[in-house]
Write a protein that holds these residues in place. Structure first.
Motif, PDB file in Angstrom:
ATOM      1  N   LEU A 167       0.827  -1.212   0.000  1.00 55.61           N
ATOM      2  CA  LEU A 167       0.000   0.000   0.000  1.00 55.61           C
ATOM      3  C   LEU A 167       0.859   1.259   0.000  1.00 55.61           C
ATOM      4  CD1 LEU A 167      -2.809  -0.998   2.514  1.00 55.61           C
ATOM      5  CD2 LEU A 167      -3.004  -0.723   0.053  1.00 55.61           C
ATOM      6  N   ASN A 168       1.949   1.210   0.759  1.00 56.65           N
ATOM      7  CA  ASN A 168       2.845   2.381   0.789  1.00 56.65           C
ATOM      8  C   ASN A 168       3.444   2.616  -0.588  1.00 56.65           C
ATOM      9  OD1 ASN A 168       2.349   2.709   3.456  1.00 56.65           O
ATOM     10  ND2 ASN A 168       4.200   1.671   4.154  1.00 56.65           N
ATOM     11  N   ASP A 171       0.848   4.098  -2.828  1.00 54.69           N
ATOM     12  CA  ASP A 171       0.653   5.493  -2.448  1.00 54.69           C
ATOM     13  C   ASP A 171       1.784   6.362  -2.997  1.00 54.69           C
ATOM     14  OD1 ASP A 171      -0.803   7.473  -0.872  1.00 54.69           O
ATOM     15  OD2 ASP A 171       1.043   7.570   0.291  1.00 54.69           O
ATOM     16  N   LEU A 237      -6.483   1.097  -4.935  1.00 61.40           N
ATOM     17  CA  LEU A 237      -6.607   1.713  -3.613  1.00 61.40           C
ATOM     18  C   LEU A 237      -8.053   2.061  -3.256  1.00 61.40           C
ATOM     19  CD1 LEU A 237      -3.452   3.998  -3.321  1.00 61.40           C
ATOM     20  CD2 LEU A 237      -3.942   1.880  -2.116  1.00 61.40           C
ATOM     21  N   SER A 238      -8.945   1.886  -4.171  1.00 61.42           N
ATOM     22  CA  SER A 238     -10.345   2.190  -3.873  1.00 61.42           C
ATOM     23  C   SER A 238     -11.097   0.909  -3.528  1.00 61.42           C
ATOM     24  CB  SER A 238     -10.995   2.854  -5.089  1.00 61.42           C
ATOM     25  OG  SER A 238     -12.383   2.935  -4.859  1.00 61.42           O
ATOM     26  N   PRO A 239     -11.633   0.810  -2.295  1.00 59.75           N
ATOM     27  CA  PRO A 239     -12.320  -0.418  -1.884  1.00 59.75           C
ATOM     28  C   PRO A 239     -13.468  -0.807  -2.809  1.00 59.75           C
ATOM     29  CG  PRO A 239     -12.024   1.061  -0.013  1.00 59.75           C
ATOM     30  CD  PRO A 239     -11.610   1.824  -1.236  1.00 59.75           C
ATOM     31  N   TRP A 242     -12.435  -3.729  -5.005  1.00 64.39           N
ATOM     32  CA  TRP A 242     -11.735  -4.888  -4.440  1.00 64.39           C
ATOM     33  C   TRP A 242     -12.402  -6.224  -4.743  1.00 64.39           C
ATOM     34  CZ3 TRP A 242      -9.876  -2.845   1.023  1.00 64.39           C
ATOM     35  CH2 TRP A 242      -8.890  -1.892   0.803  1.00 64.39           C
ATOM     36  N   ALA A 510     -12.325  -7.638   3.687  1.00 60.31           N
ATOM     37  CA  ALA A 510     -12.351  -6.291   4.282  1.00 60.31           C
ATOM     38  C   ALA A 510     -13.775  -5.790   4.494  1.00 60.31           C
ATOM     39  CB  ALA A 510     -11.587  -5.324   3.388  1.00 60.31           C
ATOM     40  N   THR A 511     -14.719  -6.368   3.771  1.00 58.57           N
ATOM     41  CA  THR A 511     -16.105  -5.900   3.915  1.00 58.57           C
ATOM     42  C   THR A 511     -16.901  -6.781   4.888  1.00 58.57           C
ATOM     43  OG1 THR A 511     -16.786  -7.280   2.057  1.00 58.57           O
ATOM     44  CG2 THR A 511     -16.158  -5.008   1.542  1.00 58.57           C
ATOM     45  N   GLU A 516     -13.368  -9.462  11.156  1.00 55.82           N
ATOM     46  CA  GLU A 516     -12.720  -8.678  12.208  1.00 55.82           C
ATOM     47  C   GLU A 516     -12.888  -9.354  13.575  1.00 55.82           C
ATOM     48  OE1 GLU A 516     -12.368  -4.282  11.436  1.00 55.82           O
ATOM     49  OE2 GLU A 516     -13.880  -4.394  12.995  1.00 55.82           O
TER      50      GLU A 516
ATOM     51  N   ARG B 108     -12.824   8.046   3.919  1.00 60.59           N
ATOM     52  CA  ARG B 108     -13.184   7.561   2.582  1.00 60.59           C
ATOM     53  C   ARG B 108     -12.036   6.706   2.034  1.00 60.59           C
ATOM     54  NH1 ARG B 108     -16.985   6.011  -0.600  1.00 60.59           N
ATOM     55  NH2 ARG B 108     -16.923   6.731  -2.748  1.00 60.59           N
ATOM     56  N   GLY B 109     -12.368   5.508   1.558  1.00 65.13           N
ATOM     57  CA  GLY B 109     -11.354   4.624   0.986  1.00 65.13           C
ATOM     58  C   GLY B 109     -10.735   3.683   1.999  1.00 65.13           C
ATOM     59  N   ASP B 110     -11.136   3.794   3.255  1.00 67.71           N
ATOM     60  CA  ASP B 110     -10.525   2.975   4.311  1.00 67.71           C
ATOM     61  C   ASP B 110     -11.566   2.045   4.924  1.00 67.71           C
ATOM     62  OD1 ASP B 110      -8.874   2.082   6.488  1.00 67.71           O
ATOM     63  OD2 ASP B 110      -7.702   3.904   6.204  1.00 67.71           O
ATOM     64  N   LEU B 111     -11.252   0.739   4.932  1.00 67.19           N
ATOM     65  CA  LEU B 111     -12.209  -0.235   5.476  1.00 67.19           C
ATOM     66  C   LEU B 111     -11.749  -0.816   6.811  1.00 67.19           C
ATOM     67  CD1 LEU B 111     -13.149  -2.274   2.255  1.00 67.19           C
ATOM     68  CD2 LEU B 111     -14.268  -0.273   3.191  1.00 67.19           C
ATOM     69  N   SER B 113     -11.761  -1.116  10.400  1.00 65.57           N
ATOM     70  CA  SER B 113     -12.634  -0.583  11.448  1.00 65.57           C
ATOM     71  C   SER B 113     -12.241  -1.002  12.861  1.00 65.57           C
ATOM     72  CB  SER B 113     -14.075  -1.002  11.179  1.00 65.57           C
ATOM     73  OG  SER B 113     -14.178  -2.396  11.177  1.00 65.57           O
ATOM     74  N   ASN B 136     -15.387   3.723   5.247  1.00 62.56           N
ATOM     75  CA  ASN B 136     -15.407   4.317   3.895  1.00 62.56           C
ATOM     76  C   ASN B 136     -16.393   5.489   3.841  1.00 62.56           C
ATOM     77  OD1 ASN B 136     -14.779   4.534   1.179  1.00 62.56           O
ATOM     78  ND2 ASN B 136     -16.148   2.885   0.533  1.00 62.56           N
ATOM     79  N   MET B 160      -4.391   3.824   6.482  1.00 64.59           N
ATOM     80  CA  MET B 160      -3.485   3.816   5.334  1.00 64.59           C
ATOM     81  C   MET B 160      -3.043   5.244   5.023  1.00 64.59           C
ATOM     82  SD  MET B 160      -5.329   0.950   2.929  1.00 64.59           S
ATOM     83  CE  MET B 160      -6.912   1.702   2.797  1.00 64.59           C
ATOM     84  N   HIS B 162      -2.624   6.857   2.269  1.00 62.73           N
ATOM     85  CA  HIS B 162      -3.375   7.645   1.291  1.00 62.73           C
ATOM     86  C   HIS B 162      -4.747   8.069   1.794  1.00 62.73           C
ATOM     87  CE1 HIS B 162      -5.051   3.664   0.446  1.00 62.73           C
ATOM     88  NE2 HIS B 162      -6.045   4.270  -0.167  1.00 62.73           N
TER      89      HIS B 162
END
Lengths: 532, 230
Positions: A167-168, A171, A237-239, A242, A510-511, A516, B108-111, B113, B136, B160, B162
């Motif tokens: 990710l870095n 970015d 980078l946009s969920p 994904w 991630a969704t 989690e 926004r863009g981060d999941l 949690s 997000n 993240m 970004h």
């Protein structure tokens, strides 16, 4: 019985290396940073790989050595490293090593035997297979027409300097088109260096053979493919993206051919599956013939990025989660981590290791870290929470793995907990999705830089893996590269990919709030079943 | 009747036992301590105000001193405290006084949690009302919900680089607050790994404050609430 050892003196450097029976000195040294000069692929024709024997006992000279070395040179102990296959421990002097390069040959354990040839490639017989990893690049050179692997190389991904986390790097690349281009060009140049190194040493003639390369097949995780092609970083980078494939194809393939000096090469980037689930997983699935495995077979590619596939007999459930720094192997070469898991032994009190002790290294291979943490748990020194028992003072525990002495800190344990929790929770999620229980698992295939050498007992004790019998767990390094090689040697690679792609069901964890919850419960250092 | 000092001493014992259990990430043991305290005659109000909240505050202090505290400990501290508080609140004779209101979400863009969940757990225990906007979250929604909820603090989690430093996260929230002349009404607090690596980043993205981890975020947010509504 003591292992046979090679002792090599090169200037001020001395190297000790286990001898593998049947391997030449050149092949042994190719896996290290001290390589002999070479230009003929180890046939003995060029005579560039001279070394001098410092011990008396050695196999007799071969015909090539007698042709290339005068009687006086042979009398003085000079030999050709590509011809000398020792059957006793011996000491050698290497007075004129090859210039240092960042490339080494892959250990044989990482290479699978493959059958297949492409007579249609007679005019441009050479082929290159590339596995783009987050930490390492693995490359093989093939004579596709003959169906023969000519050479292999691995080296560090130069983009490491922009962060170990993909990710870095994404970015960093997104900061400006110039940066993105700079990173892509740097990676492509590095790959070309490796190919040229193989051509020079194994084929002879170096760059003059580039036009003979007819096919270049590349697999990798999505982030690395994106950074190589300069495409798809923003989408990745946009969920929102994904759950779908990310296009990582070069815009102008002919520009790559020109840049690489490969006018006749068909350059193929195998598309990733979806989001962060890359084509390296696809290649691994091919390498293991997962579709032909019994239902309830789990495939884990364990490295910086964790990729998982569960075959339930009808559907291939696939996903990917970040493993983090605990699972980043510093070197795929076992010799670089002497002993690894077998030899980790706890030292006596005092427990604290001074951080500035020159003999103390902070980093261990993930396998050694797993083994050490399991050992600390067994002895009651480390609690299930990942904390040291009250009797332990300070912030670390000293341990020793053969020649290495290091310190296991709570931070290292925490990183291991996160990585193993991510893996275990992802396994649990895939099983739930396939309506299976861990008891149903028929096989577990482990690959990747960590998976191929993970200590199974420790992995099960700490809950990284479900408590499946060892006999049902299979470890194989380099599956992504092997799968890539299969595609390279296929007349119509799309025909091999299609049946697998039809069965794929990507799963974006991630969704999933449930992921989690499972991640948290699996943070505890206890067997998988206890965290369920 | 048990003398006051004995009650206090007993609570101290429970606080110690509870903290040890939480520090060991042993949820069952922590809940057992609470059950014992209830069985010994302590009221739900006492449990929350004299056991759970001091324990959380002690944990906040302890975890901020202990840089090697692990993720599981942070999570358990918040999760168990929130769970117990929620159960006890149902048994309160009178609803407790709310100290403030917060809207929280990931940028926004981060999941990711997990950090947000830790912060929410701590805030609930500290009697702060929390509206969870999820993951997000667009910048516009942070501002709209803060107005609708009459919050004092907008809390934005970004794991993240970004999403922490990008144009769609805190920077945009700040811009919207400025454009809508709401800057005096809300404080913006950010948290997440990128802010730990660059301690000046929170200022660069227009936040009023930042927290190094989920547990200390509770303390930081409470401080901002108190500064805004003394």
């Amino acid at each position: 019985m003591n292992a046979l050892m090679l002792t090599l003196h090169a200037g001020e450097k001395t190297l000790h290396l286990p001898i593998i029976p049947g391997f030449s000195i050149r092949e042994l040294l190719d896996t290290t940073t001290l390589r002999v000069r070479a230009a003929c692929g180890g046939s003995g024709r060029c005579g560039a790989c001279r070394v001098r024997l410092l011990t008396a006992e050695a196999p007799p000279c071969t015909r090539s050595e007698r042709e290339r070395l005068s009687p006086q040179l042979r009398q003085e102990g000079w030999r050709l490293a590509c011809q000398l296959r020792p059957d006793h421990s011996l000491a050698l002097e290497l007075s004129n090593p090859a210039p240092a390069v960042p490339w080494r040959s892959l250990p044989v354990s990482e290479l699978q035997w493959l059958r297949g040839r492409l007579p249609s490639m007679r005019k441009t017989p050479l082929g290159v297979a590339i596995d783009l990893g987050t930490t390492h690049l693995r490359i093989t050179l093939w004579d596709c027409a003959a169906g023969r692997r000519l050479a292999s190389r691995w080296g560090v991904n130069p983009q490491e300097i922009h962060g170990s986390d993909p990710l870095n790097r994404l970015d960093y690349a997104l900061h400006s088109p110039e940066r993105s281009k700079e990173m892509a060009t740097q990676l492509r140049q590095t790959l070309l260096d490796a190919v040229q190194d193989m051509l020079t040493r194994e084929v002879g003639g170096g760059a003059s053979h580039l036009p003979h390369i007819g096919r270049l097949m590349i697999v990798g995780n999505t982030a690395m493919l994106s950074l190589l092609s300069g495409q798809g970083a923003a989408e990745l980078l946009s969920p929102d993206n994904w759950q779908q494939p990310i296009a990582c194809q070069p815009i102008d393939r002919s520009a790559w051919q020109q840049e690489w000096g490969l006018p006749n090469a068909h350059i193929i980037l195998v598309d990733p599956i979806a989001g962060f689930i890359g084509s390296d997983l696809l290649a691994g699935i091919l390498a293991f013939n997962l579709l032909e495995a019994p239902a309830a077979t789990l495939f884990l590619d364990l490295g910086t990025n964790l990729e998982l596939a569960l075959w339930d007999g009808a559907v291939l459930h696939v996903t990917s989660v970040p493993g983090g720094s605990a699972f980043s192997l510093l070197s795929p070469d076992p010799a670089a981590w002497p002993g690894l898991h077998e030899e980790v032994t706890l030292l006596h009190d005092p427990l604290l290791q001074q951080a500035d002790n020159a003999n103390c290294v902070q980093a261990f291979s993930p396998a050694a870290l797993l083994e050490a943490v399991a050992l600390l748990r067994r002895q009651g020194i480390l609690k299930v929470s990942g904390r040291f028992a009250p009797s332990v003072a300070g912030d670390g525990y000293q341990l020793q793995a053969q020649m290495l002495t290091g310190r296991i800190t709570l931070r290292a344990v925490d990183e291991l907990q996160r990585a193993k929790a991510a893996c275990a929770a992802a396994i649990a999620m895939l099983l739930e999705k396939a309506r299976l229980h861990w008891q149903d698992l028929q096989n577990i295939w482990l690959s990747g830089s960590l998976g191929s050498r993970i200590p199974l007992a420790a992995a099960k004790e700490l809950g990284l893996l479900p408590p499946v019998a060892d006999a049902s767990i299979h470890q194989q390094a380099g599956s992504a590269l092997s799968g890539c090689e299969k595609l390279l040697l296929a007349e119509e690679y799309g025909e091999i990919l299609a049946p697998v792609q039809l069965r794929l069901s990507p799963f974006n964890l991630a969704t999933q709030p449930r992921y989690e919850e499972l991640f948290i419960t699996h943070l505890r250092l206890q067997p998988y079943a206890a965290s369920q | 009747m048990i003398p006051l000092h004995s009650v206090c001493a007993m609570l101290e014992t429970y606080i110690t036992a509870y903290n040890n259990a939480v520090f060991d990430t042993d949820r069952d043991a922590a809940l057992q301590v609470i059950a014992q305290a209830l069985a010994a005659g302590h009221t739900p109000e006492e449990i929350v105000f004299e056991l759970v909240i001091p324990a959380v505050e002690e944990m906040m202090a302890q975890l901020s001193r202990d840089l090697d505290a692990n993720l599981a400990q942070h999570f358990m501290t918040a999760q168990i405290a929130a769970e117990v508080t929620e159960k006890m609140l149902e048994q309160f004779k009178q609803p407790p006084k709310t100290l403030g209101r917060v809207v929280i979400g990931t940028a926004r863009g981060d999941l990711h949690s997990l950090g947000k969940r830790i912060v929410m757990g701590c805030l609930k225990t500290l009697m702060v009302e929390v509206r969870d906007l999820g993951v997000n979250v667009p910048a516009e929604r942070f501002v709209e919900e803060a107005v609708a909820f009459d919050a004092q603090v907008i809390a934005i989690s970004s794991m993240m680089v970004h999403t922490a430093n990008g144009e769609q996260g805190c920077r945009k929230v700040r811009r919207l607050l400025r454009e809508q002349q709401l800057e005096n009404r809300f404080r913006v607090v950010v948290g997440g790994a990128p802010f730990r690596f660059d301690e000046q980043l929170y200022q660069a993205v227009g936040a009023d404050d930042w927290a190094a981890d989920g547990v200390s975020a509770g303390k930081v947010i409470l401080r901002q609430i108190r500064e805004l509504s003394p």
